[in-house]
Design a protein around this motif. Structure first.
Motif, PDB file in Angstrom:
ATOM      1  N   ALA A 207       0.834  -1.207   0.000  1.00  0.00           N
ATOM      2  CA  ALA A 207       0.000   0.000   0.000  1.00  0.00           C
ATOM      3  C   ALA A 207       0.868   1.256   0.000  1.00  0.00           C
ATOM      4  N   SER A 208       1.983   1.202   0.699  1.00  0.00           N
ATOM      5  CA  SER A 208       2.847   2.377   0.785  1.00  0.00           C
ATOM      6  C   SER A 208       3.551   2.679  -0.530  1.00  0.00           C
ATOM      7  N   SER A 209       3.624   1.687  -1.418  1.00  0.00           N
ATOM      8  CA  SER A 209       4.296   1.887  -2.705  1.00  0.00           C
ATOM      9  C   SER A 209       3.335   2.255  -3.830  1.00  0.00           C
ATOM     10  N   ILE A 210       2.062   2.413  -3.492  1.00  0.00           N
ATOM     11  CA  ILE A 210       1.030   2.741  -4.481  1.00  0.00           C
ATOM     12  C   ILE A 210       0.644   4.212  -4.331  1.00  0.00           C
ATOM     13  N   PRO A 211       0.676   4.995  -5.393  1.00  0.00           N
ATOM     14  CA  PRO A 211       0.332   6.413  -5.283  1.00  0.00           C
ATOM     15  C   PRO A 211      -1.028   6.669  -4.625  1.00  0.00           C
ATOM     16  N   MET A 212      -2.002   5.813  -4.882  1.00  0.00           N
ATOM     17  CA  MET A 212      -3.313   5.989  -4.256  1.00  0.00           C
ATOM     18  C   MET A 212      -3.330   5.580  -2.780  1.00  0.00           C
ATOM     19  N   LYS A 213      -2.215   5.011  -2.328  1.00  0.00           N
ATOM     20  CA  LYS A 213      -2.009   4.656  -0.916  1.00  0.00           C
ATOM     21  C   LYS A 213      -3.007   3.628  -0.384  1.00  0.00           C
ATOM     22  N   ARG A 214      -3.480   2.783  -1.246  1.00  0.00           N
ATOM     23  CA  ARG A 214      -4.374   1.702  -0.811  1.00  0.00           C
ATOM     24  C   ARG A 214      -4.338   0.586  -1.835  1.00  0.00           C
ATOM     25  N   LEU A 215      -4.716  -0.593  -1.378  1.00  0.00           N
ATOM     26  CA  LEU A 215      -4.887  -1.703  -2.303  1.00  0.00           C
ATOM     27  C   LEU A 215      -6.257  -1.579  -2.962  1.00  0.00           C
ATOM     28  N   GLY A 216      -6.385  -2.149  -4.140  1.00  0.00           N
ATOM     29  CA  GLY A 216      -7.650  -2.071  -4.852  1.00  0.00           C
ATOM     30  C   GLY A 216      -8.691  -3.016  -4.288  1.00  0.00           C
ATOM     31  N   ALA A 217      -9.931  -2.795  -4.678  1.00  0.00           N
ATOM     32  CA  ALA A 217     -11.038  -3.678  -4.317  1.00  0.00           C
ATOM     33  C   ALA A 217     -11.387  -4.551  -5.510  1.00  0.00           C
ATOM     34  N   VAL A 218     -11.975  -5.701  -5.243  1.00  0.00           N
ATOM     35  CA  VAL A 218     -12.331  -6.603  -6.337  1.00  0.00           C
ATOM     36  C   VAL A 218     -13.313  -5.933  -7.299  1.00  0.00           C
ATOM     37  N   GLU A 219     -14.111  -5.025  -6.774  1.00  0.00           N
ATOM     38  CA  GLU A 219     -15.062  -4.314  -7.636  1.00  0.00           C
ATOM     39  C   GLU A 219     -14.369  -3.435  -8.658  1.00  0.00           C
ATOM     40  N   ASP A 220     -13.175  -2.955  -8.338  1.00  0.00           N
ATOM     41  CA  ASP A 220     -12.414  -2.152  -9.299  1.00  0.00           C
ATOM     42  C   ASP A 220     -12.099  -2.962 -10.550  1.00  0.00           C
ATOM     43  N   ILE A 221     -11.776  -4.230 -10.360  1.00  0.00           N
ATOM     44  CA  ILE A 221     -11.497  -5.101 -11.497  1.00  0.00           C
ATOM     45  C   ILE A 221     -12.795  -5.476 -12.198  1.00  0.00           C
ATOM     46  N   GLY A 222     -13.830  -5.735 -11.420  1.00  0.00           N
ATOM     47  CA  GLY A 222     -15.129  -6.060 -12.004  1.00  0.00           C
ATOM     48  C   GLY A 222     -15.661  -4.955 -12.891  1.00  0.00           C
ATOM     49  N   ILE A 248       2.473   1.086 -10.961  1.00  0.00           N
ATOM     50  CA  ILE A 248       3.623   0.936 -11.864  1.00  0.00           C
ATOM     51  C   ILE A 248       4.239   2.269 -12.281  1.00  0.00           C
ATOM     52  N   LEU A 249       3.702   3.382 -11.808  1.00  0.00           N
ATOM     53  CA  LEU A 249       4.157   4.688 -12.285  1.00  0.00           C
ATOM     54  C   LEU A 249       5.447   5.196 -11.635  1.00  0.00           C
ATOM     55  N   PRO A 250       5.634   5.089 -10.320  1.00  0.00           N
ATOM     56  CA  PRO A 250       6.840   5.670  -9.716  1.00  0.00           C
ATOM     57  C   PRO A 250       8.108   4.968 -10.202  1.00  0.00           C
ATOM     58  N   GLU A 251       9.143   5.734 -10.500  1.00  0.00           N
ATOM     59  CA  GLU A 251      10.400   5.129 -10.944  1.00  0.00           C
ATOM     60  C   GLU A 251      11.265   4.713  -9.770  1.00  0.00           C
ATOM     61  N   SER A 252      10.903   5.151  -8.549  1.00  0.00           N
ATOM     62  CA  SER A 252      11.637   4.751  -7.353  1.00  0.00           C
ATOM     63  C   SER A 252      10.791   5.092  -6.130  1.00  0.00           C
ATOM     64  N   LEU A 253      11.229   4.597  -4.970  1.00  0.00           N
ATOM     65  CA  LEU A 253      10.546   4.954  -3.715  1.00  0.00           C
ATOM     66  C   LEU A 253      10.662   6.444  -3.438  1.00  0.00           C
ATOM     67  N   ASP A 254      11.750   7.055  -3.934  1.00  0.00           N
ATOM     68  CA  ASP A 254      11.905   8.511  -3.745  1.00  0.00           C
ATOM     69  C   ASP A 254      10.754   9.255  -4.402  1.00  0.00           C
ATOM     70  N   ALA A 255      10.282   8.749  -5.533  1.00  0.00           N
ATOM     71  CA  ALA A 255       9.154   9.400  -6.217  1.00  0.00           C
ATOM     72  C   ALA A 255       7.912   9.359  -5.351  1.00  0.00           C
ATOM     73  N   ILE A 256       7.699   8.263  -4.662  1.00  0.00           N
ATOM     74  CA  ILE A 256       6.573   8.151  -3.731  1.00  0.00           C
ATOM     75  C   ILE A 256       6.732   9.152  -2.584  1.00  0.00           C
ATOM     76  N   ASN A 257       7.935   9.223  -2.041  1.00  0.00           N
ATOM     77  CA  ASN A 257       8.182  10.129  -0.919  1.00  0.00           C
ATOM     78  C   ASN A 257       7.983  11.586  -1.313  1.00  0.00           C
ATOM     79  N   GLU A 258       8.283  11.911  -2.582  1.00  0.00           N
ATOM     80  CA  GLU A 258       8.130  13.287  -3.045  1.00  0.00           C
ATOM     81  C   GLU A 258       6.657  13.704  -3.099  1.00  0.00           C
ATOM     82  N   MET A 259       5.764  12.727  -3.116  1.00  0.00           N
ATOM     83  CA  MET A 259       4.340  13.063  -3.146  1.00  0.00           C
ATOM     84  C   MET A 259       3.907  13.789  -1.870  1.00  0.00           C
TER      85      MET A 259
END
Length: 259
Positions: A207-222, A248-259
């Motif tokens: 979750a910490s490595s995802i820009p939206m800061k959460r895991l997806g829900a099954v409904e998102d795929i549905g 898949i967007l950040p090129e590194s953890l630093d990119a996440i931290n810059e958010m």
């Protein structure tokens, strides 16, 4: 406003739990009649009961979708129950984690059969019905793991998911004469029973490595799969869509931290 899918019939392989169950519920909520393919009766019956209790229509068939006999039986059950087939959601898959040094060839073959071979068999079995009706939709559940990203212990899983994307390119051409499309949804980390088994530390780290800061829900795929099944998506085939919260967007953890 999308055209209604009410009255359509969909097979969802691996539809008794996880992402498959989420896809089945999203489709059922739109009036689609669902046939769930699964191995375990308890989970399959529970999924059907949940759909029916919410006002949907569903049934299940127990089979091994990596077996040609099993898939043919699934199609026969669907036609006997609903009289037609409109949509195939080829979702069945497993993701046991084991590094190559510890993996035996049979374990590799099991994942490839369950994830990739089953996709081919299910699509092949549906062709006569799509040809007869003059239309069809196929939605494959692939993954970002394999086609885009990697993770230690999932070389077999990643290979199977990349293989699915290779498969749909040629399948799209072969299905086009039947007015049938085939596309893939590529989930990132989605909260399912299987993912929960990987532990809280894994979930928190992901979750910490995802820009939206959460895991997806099954409904998102549905919901993504549902779009590919609509009339409005009739000119889209052989394509894939990533549903991952920007993972898949950040090129590194630093990119996440810059958010």
């Amino acid at each position: 406003m999308f055209a209604s899918l009410a009255g359509k019939v969909a097979i969802v392989t691996g539809g008794s739990k996880g992402i498959g169950k989420g896809i089945a519920k999203v489709f059922a909520n739109q009036g689609v009649k669902i046939m769930i393919a699964a191995r375990g009766e308890a989970d399959a019956k529970k999924a059907v009961d949940e759909i029916v209790s919410s006002g949907g229509e569903a049934d299940y068939y127990l089979c091994d979708v990596s077996s040609w006999d099993g898939v043919q039986g699934l199609l026969s059950k669907t036609i006997d129950t609903y009289g037609k087939l409109d949509i195939l959601c080829a979702n069945a898959g497993i993701f046991p984690q084991k590094k190559m040094a510890d993996m035996n060839p049979d374990e590799w073959d099991t994942v490839m059969s369950t994830n990739l071979k089953s996709t081919f068999l299910a699509v092949k079995a549906c062709i006569p019905y799509f040809e007869k009706s003059g239309q069809g939709r196929v939605i494959v559940t692939s993954s970002i793991t394999g086609p885009i990203t990697g993770y230690p212990g999932w070389s077999h899983y990643g290979a199977s998911k990349a293989g699915q994307l290779g498969f749909i390119k040629t399948a799209a051409m072969e299905l086009a004469p039947y007015n049938t499309t085939i596309n893939a949804v590529m989930p990132g980390n989605i909260m399912t029973e299987g993912l929960a088994d990987l532990g809280e530390d894994y979930l928190t780290a992901m979750a910490s490595s995802i820009p939206m800061k959460r895991l997806g829900a099954v409904e998102d795929i549905g919901n993504a799969a549902l779009f590919f099944a609509t009339d409005e998506a009739s000119y889209i085939t052989g394509q894939q869509i990533v549903v991952d919260g920007g993972q898949i967007l950040p090129e590194s953890l630093d990119a996440i931290n810059e958010m």
